[in-house]
Design an enzyme around this catalytic site. Structure first.
Site, PDB file in Angstrom:
ATOM      1  N   LYS A  15      22.317  43.395  -3.780  1.00  0.00           N
ATOM      2  CA  LYS A  15      21.980  42.798  -5.075  1.00  0.00           C
ATOM      3  C   LYS A  15      22.343  43.742  -6.216  1.00  0.00           C
ATOM      4  O   LYS A  15      22.367  43.348  -7.362  1.00  0.00           O
ATOM      5  CB  LYS A  15      20.501  42.409  -5.091  1.00  0.00           C
ATOM      6  CG  LYS A  15      20.284  41.172  -4.236  1.00  0.00           C
ATOM      7  CD  LYS A  15      18.848  40.769  -4.057  1.00  0.00           C
ATOM      8  CE  LYS A  15      18.800  39.529  -3.167  1.00  0.00           C
ATOM      9  NZ  LYS A  15      17.519  39.343  -2.519  1.00  0.00           N
TER      10      LYS A  15
HETATM   11  N1  GLU Z   1      14.249  37.963   3.199  1.00  0.00           N
HETATM   12  C1  GLU Z   1      15.222  38.486   4.108  1.00  0.00           C
HETATM   13  C2  GLU Z   1      16.416  38.907   3.337  1.00  0.00           C
HETATM   14  O1  GLU Z   1      16.575  38.470   2.207  1.00  0.00           O
HETATM   15  C3  GLU Z   1      15.621  37.497   5.167  1.00  0.00           C
HETATM   16  C4  GLU Z   1      14.741  37.598   6.322  1.00  0.00           C
HETATM   17  C5  GLU Z   1      14.925  36.510   7.354  1.00  0.00           C
HETATM   18  O2  GLU Z   1      15.684  35.561   7.134  1.00  0.00           O
HETATM   19  O3  GLU Z   1      14.267  36.621   8.387  1.00  0.00           O
HETATM   20  O4  GLU Z   1      17.190  39.678   3.809  1.00  0.00           O
END
Ligand code: GLU
Ligand code: ZN
Length: 313
Positions: A252
């Site tokens: 990001k």
């Molecule tokens: N929130 C996680 C990420 O943005 C993804 C986790 C998942 O999909 O288990 O990398």
């Protein structure tokens, strides 16, 4: 069939996040399944509601519609923001404490990253077991009156956990070697990603977990939790990471392939076409909607590459 997308609202989505979302959506929709949008805002310091709303806007722009979830999501499994699901995680933690496999950890900072999905490039270390009690089932006082002041860790056993990833095939992970005892709740009370993701995927009836391949080995930790909590294990399907020319996973922090820039340069169907081409679903990039791509999608079109390099500054 129920799929899901579980973004962390810590910034604008980049092309790699969109890639995982697209494949997850295609796989669920191709089977006539449901798609859930869950907001992984576990870390109060890093998560922002306006990022979550921006993610929704970007998914809508892409034509990736969800049946349940989102920031204000109503549905049988509401709330869909993890920050509002603490009571649910508390119940799960109690069940895990009843196994006698949890213990308080007083190590400073050791658990600070626990709320985030452990991307491999973050360079994780195996917990040395500093606070591990010498015998199982030690006392654990819950400190109901106030804030918990120490992290809770879960002991892992020295055994191999095997599973078959939809794209990467058979995997075997020894948790003692891979991560060691891991954190379920941080000292400041924040819930760990590993616990929250399992509880939510299980309670929301998710049958297929699609996400970036840097979380492939986290699936073993999650299977361990599924077993301890008595939930059925979903199908795991990881997709290659998109990397910049220097071979680094998109983050990001790199703005060049963020949705902000991409939306200036592309129409939704141009962007979907590019991603489908990168994925191997289209022989060449041509504009196509997400819905238009459904008849062309199959898992066998995707290749289990470690990463896919794309042009980024
Ligand atoms: N929130 C996680 C990420 O943005 C993804 C986790 C998942 O999909 O288990 O990398
Ligand atoms: Zn410790």
């Amino acid at each position: 069939m129920t799929g899901r997308f579980a973004p962390s609202p810590t910034g604008r989505m980049h092309l790699g996040n969109v890639f995982a979302a697209l494949v997850s959506w295609l796989s669920a929709r191709k089977d006539g399944g449901k798609w859930i949008l869950r907001i992984e805002d576990l870390d109060p310091q890093r998560s922002r509601i306006d990022y979550a709303r921006q993610i929704e806007d970007d998914l809508e722009w892409l034509g990736l519609d969800w049946d349940e979830g989102g920031v204000d999501g109503k549905g049988p499994n509401a709330p869909y923001c993890q920050s509002l699901r603490g009571d649910i995680y508390k119940e799960a933690l109690k069940k895990l404490q009843a196994t006698g496999l949890t213990y308080p950890c007083y190590c400073t900072r050791a658990d600070i990253m626990a709320t985030q999905a452990p991307h491999e490039s973050d360079g994780r270390v195996v917990y040395a077991g500093t606070c591990r009690p010498s015998r199982l089932g030690g006392e654990f006082d819950e400190n109901p009156a106030g804030k918990p002041e120490r992290a809770v860790r879960l002991m892992v056993t020295d055994r191999d956990i095997s599973f078959t990833d939809r794209l990467y095939g058979d995997q075997t992970v020894n948790l003692a070697e891979h991560c060691g005892d891991f954190v379920l709740r941080r000292a400041d009370g924040a819930w760990a990603y590993q616990l929250a993701v399992v509880v939510d995927d299980a309670l929301m009836g998710v049958t297929e977990v699609v996400r970036g391949s840097d979380l492939l080995l986290s699936s073993a930790q999650q299977i361990y939790l599924y077993e301890l909590l008595g939930y059925p294990v979903p199908q795991f399907a990881h997709v290659p990471l998109l990397c910049n020319k220097a071979g680094q996973r998109l983050s990001k922090r790199d703005s060049s392939l963020s949705m902000e820039e991409l939306r200036k340069e592309y129409t939704p169907s141009h962007l979907i076409g590019q991603l489908a081409y990168i994925a191997g679903i289209l022989p060449e990039p041509f504009p196509i909607s997400a819905h238009g791509l459904l008849p062309l999608f199959s898992w066998s079109a995707l290749r289990p590459l470690t990463s896919i390099s794309i042009d980024a500054d």
